[in-house]
Design a protein around this motif. Structure first.
Motif, PDB file in Angstrom:
ATOM      1  N   GLU A   1       2.343   1.726  -3.586  1.00  0.00           N
ATOM      2  CA  GLU A   1       1.448   1.924  -4.744  1.00  0.00           C
ATOM      3  C   GLU A   1       0.908   3.430  -4.378  1.00  0.00           C
ATOM      4  O   GLU A   1       0.545   3.972  -5.383  1.00  0.00           O
ATOM      5  CB  GLU A   1       0.199   1.025  -4.415  1.00  0.00           C
ATOM      6  CG  GLU A   1       0.587  -0.464  -4.880  1.00  0.00           C
ATOM      7  CD  GLU A   1       0.689  -0.465  -6.419  1.00  0.00           C
ATOM      8  OE1 GLU A   1       0.295   0.411  -6.995  1.00  0.00           O
ATOM      9  OE2 GLU A   1       1.224  -1.726  -6.686  1.00  0.00           O
ATOM     10  N   ASP A   2       0.792   3.857  -3.140  1.00  0.00           N
ATOM     11  CA  ASP A   2       0.402   5.092  -2.826  1.00  0.00           C
ATOM     12  C   ASP A   2       1.428   6.040  -3.314  1.00  0.00           C
ATOM     13  O   ASP A   2       1.066   7.253  -4.160  1.00  0.00           O
ATOM     14  CB  ASP A   2       0.504   5.465  -1.371  1.00  0.00           C
ATOM     15  CG  ASP A   2       0.114   6.866  -1.090  1.00  0.00           C
ATOM     16  OD1 ASP A   2      -0.904   7.498  -1.494  1.00  0.00           O
ATOM     17  OD2 ASP A   2       0.729   7.558  -0.262  1.00  0.00           O
ATOM     18  N   TRP A   3       2.732   5.802  -3.191  1.00  0.00           N
ATOM     19  CA  TRP A   3       3.874   6.693  -3.929  1.00  0.00           C
ATOM     20  C   TRP A   3       3.670   6.687  -5.353  1.00  0.00           C
ATOM     21  O   TRP A   3       3.920   7.841  -6.056  1.00  0.00           O
ATOM     22  CB  TRP A   3       5.044   5.899  -3.544  1.00  0.00           C
ATOM     23  CG  TRP A   3       5.870   6.301  -2.168  1.00  0.00           C
ATOM     24  CD1 TRP A   3       5.085   7.123  -1.108  1.00  0.00           C
ATOM     25  CD2 TRP A   3       7.111   6.298  -1.488  1.00  0.00           C
ATOM     26  NE1 TRP A   3       5.904   7.434  -0.045  1.00  0.00           N
ATOM     27  CE2 TRP A   3       6.830   6.791  -0.147  1.00  0.00           C
ATOM     28  CE3 TRP A   3       8.298   5.777  -1.901  1.00  0.00           C
ATOM     29  CZ2 TRP A   3       8.035   6.928   0.581  1.00  0.00           C
ATOM     30  CZ3 TRP A   3       9.324   5.829  -1.119  1.00  0.00           C
ATOM     31  CH2 TRP A   3       9.400   6.145   0.161  1.00  0.00           C
ATOM     32  N   PHE A   4       3.656   5.646  -5.899  1.00  0.00           N
ATOM     33  CA  PHE A   4       3.414   5.496  -7.457  1.00  0.00           C
ATOM     34  C   PHE A   4       2.244   6.478  -8.013  1.00  0.00           C
ATOM     35  O   PHE A   4       2.383   6.959  -8.980  1.00  0.00           O
ATOM     36  CB  PHE A   4       3.204   3.953  -8.027  1.00  0.00           C
ATOM     37  CG  PHE A   4       4.433   3.264  -7.602  1.00  0.00           C
ATOM     38  CD1 PHE A   4       5.609   3.752  -7.439  1.00  0.00           C
ATOM     39  CD2 PHE A   4       4.129   1.810  -7.488  1.00  0.00           C
ATOM     40  CE1 PHE A   4       6.729   2.845  -7.186  1.00  0.00           C
ATOM     41  CE2 PHE A   4       5.336   0.995  -7.316  1.00  0.00           C
ATOM     42  CZ  PHE A   4       6.469   1.467  -7.070  1.00  0.00           C
ATOM     43  N   ARG A   5       1.047   6.237  -7.370  1.00  0.00           N
ATOM     44  CA  ARG A   5      -0.015   7.380  -7.550  1.00  0.00           C
ATOM     45  C   ARG A   5       0.291   8.738  -7.302  1.00  0.00           C
ATOM     46  O   ARG A   5      -0.416   9.439  -8.563  1.00  0.00           O
ATOM     47  CB  ARG A   5      -1.109   6.993  -6.651  1.00  0.00           C
ATOM     48  CG  ARG A   5      -2.081   5.745  -7.009  1.00  0.00           C
ATOM     49  CD  ARG A   5      -3.475   5.507  -6.320  1.00  0.00           C
ATOM     50  NE  ARG A   5      -3.382   5.791  -4.774  1.00  0.00           N
ATOM     51  CZ  ARG A   5      -3.125   4.810  -4.003  1.00  0.00           C
ATOM     52  NH1 ARG A   5      -3.190   3.415  -4.528  1.00  0.00           N
ATOM     53  NH2 ARG A   5      -3.164   4.799  -2.728  1.00  0.00           N
ATOM     54  N   ARG A   6       1.143   9.070  -6.586  1.00  0.00           N
ATOM     55  CA  ARG A   6       1.336  10.552  -6.316  1.00  0.00           C
ATOM     56  C   ARG A   6       2.583  10.874  -7.137  1.00  0.00           C
ATOM     57  O   ARG A   6       2.656  12.222  -7.160  1.00  0.00           O
ATOM     58  CB  ARG A   6       1.457  10.870  -4.866  1.00  0.00           C
ATOM     59  CG  ARG A   6       0.203  10.554  -3.944  1.00  0.00           C
ATOM     60  CD  ARG A   6       0.237  11.162  -2.596  1.00  0.00           C
ATOM     61  NE  ARG A   6       0.986  10.163  -1.613  1.00  0.00           N
ATOM     62  CZ  ARG A   6       2.241  10.410  -1.092  1.00  0.00           C
ATOM     63  NH1 ARG A   6       2.787  11.735  -1.038  1.00  0.00           N
ATOM     64  NH2 ARG A   6       2.639   9.648  -0.387  1.00  0.00           N
TER      65      ARG A   6
ATOM     66  N   GLU B   1       7.623   4.349 -10.626  1.00  0.00           N
ATOM     67  CA  GLU B   1       7.904   3.078 -10.677  1.00  0.00           C
ATOM     68  C   GLU B   1       8.879   2.652 -11.863  1.00  0.00           C
ATOM     69  O   GLU B   1       9.643   1.931 -11.710  1.00  0.00           O
ATOM     70  CB  GLU B   1       6.465   2.258 -10.742  1.00  0.00           C
ATOM     71  CG  GLU B   1       6.562   0.595 -10.767  1.00  0.00           C
ATOM     72  CD  GLU B   1       5.561  -0.307 -10.824  1.00  0.00           C
ATOM     73  OE1 GLU B   1       5.353  -1.305 -10.480  1.00  0.00           O
ATOM     74  OE2 GLU B   1       4.486   0.633 -10.990  1.00  0.00           O
TER      75      GLU B   1
ATOM     76  N   GLU C   1       0.728  -1.258  -0.023  1.00  0.00           N
ATOM     77  CA  GLU C   1      -0.035   0.022  -0.144  1.00  0.00           C
ATOM     78  C   GLU C   1       0.868   1.321   0.137  1.00  0.00           C
ATOM     79  O   GLU C   1       0.620   2.286  -0.613  1.00  0.00           O
ATOM     80  CB  GLU C   1      -0.875  -0.106   1.062  1.00  0.00           C
ATOM     81  CG  GLU C   1      -2.082  -0.972   0.989  1.00  0.00           C
ATOM     82  CD  GLU C   1      -2.932  -1.224   2.366  1.00  0.00           C
ATOM     83  OE1 GLU C   1      -2.912  -0.079   3.302  1.00  0.00           O
ATOM     84  OE2 GLU C   1      -3.994  -2.026   2.183  1.00  0.00           O
TER      85      GLU C   1
ATOM     86  N   PRO D   1       3.730  10.079 -10.790  1.00  0.00           N
ATOM     87  CA  PRO D   1       3.491   9.342 -12.132  1.00  0.00           C
ATOM     88  C   PRO D   1       5.212   9.265 -12.484  1.00  0.00           C
ATOM     89  O   PRO D   1       5.772  10.107 -12.652  1.00  0.00           O
ATOM     90  CB  PRO D   1       2.829  10.260 -13.027  1.00  0.00           C
ATOM     91  CG  PRO D   1       1.923  11.091 -11.951  1.00  0.00           C
ATOM     92  CD  PRO D   1       2.594  11.238 -10.496  1.00  0.00           C
TER      93      PRO D   1
END
Length: 254
Positions: A197-202, A207, A194, A204
């Motif tokens: 995934e939060d870092w990747f969402r914020r 990853e 989690e 772009p």
């Protein structure tokens, strides 16, 4: 994966409600361990405990906020009361914090990250080690990060915290080496959870950027980190203590 790597061992896992912690619960139980799951999100723990029991594993869960020393001690007492001893502990609970340049980072973020990621390990290790001393020894694995070995941009509190986890690991390994307790750490690279995934969402493209810096060119599955922790908790490496094992696809070699 089904073997006797952890057969007969009672293992406490913090941060067990998701990510690497939940993966550890599944991997350790498949390896024969009795697992005690600890986290703040009790509903998730109950669901995971039910899943493991349905597969024939011995599992129990307890609510625990690792930033509260009394809560951490209570989780250890619960494991002892349920199963009579504590043989291993995987101190996995942690948070990522903001990815913000240091000069813009708030004190609140620093305090929260250090409280969970460092004091949380401190709060857990003390009662865990005390329990292991009562029962003749054991093994502790702390979850650090490649950020405990190298620097990554815009994550100063997280980097400081994960370096501190390695310091606590080495200090305890030295202190209890002759009392039958081994203390090691895993240092995961980019792993699906989690937090990441939060870092990747914020962020772009983050990853892809991190994967391009990793020789294996990918993000790890949490089960891969859990497998390394299982080995460190097992009796297969009796002369290994104070080690930090990168599980990072070769990232720190760069």
């Amino acid at each position: 994966m089904n073997s006797d790597l952890l057969a007969g061992k009672v293992v406490l896992i913090t941060g067990a409600s998701s990510g690497i912690g939940a993966a550890a619960a599944r991997v350790f139980s498949q390896e024969g361990a009795t697992v005690v799951l600890a986290a703040r999100r009790v509903e998730r723990l109950a669901e995971l405990t039910g899943e493991l029991r349905a597969k024939g594993a011995e599992a129990a869960h307890v609510a625990c906020d690792v930033t509260d020393a009394d809560d951490a001690a209570r989780a250890v007492r619960f494991a002892e009361s349920e199963y009579g001893r504590l043989d291993g502990a995987f101190n996995n609970a942690g948070i990522g914090g903001d990815r913000t340049p240091m000069h813009l980072m708030s004190d609140d973020v620093y305090d929260t990250v250090m409280d969970v990621n460092v004091r949380g390990v401190w709060n857990c290790m003390r009662p865990e080690i005390a329990a292991m001393l009562r029962h003749g020894g054991g093994a502790v694995v702390n979850n650090s990060s490649v950020a405990g070995l190298v620097a990554i941009p815009a994550a100063a509190p997280y980097i400081a915290a994960k370096h501190a986890v390695i310091g606590l690991t080495r200090a305890a390994a030295d202190e209890y080496a002759q009392q039958g307790i081994r203390v090691n750490a895993v240092a995961p690279g980019t792993t699906r959870s989690e937090i990441t995934e939060d870092w990747f969402r914020r962020n772009p493209g983050l990853e892809q950027k991190v994967n391009s810096m990793t020789p294996q060119g990918r993000t790890a599955d949490p089960e891969e980190v859990a497998a390394a922790a299982a080995w460190l908790l097992s009796d297969r490496c009796p002369f290994l203590t104070g080690a930090v094992v990168p599980v990072d696809g070769g990232f720190v070699n760069q």
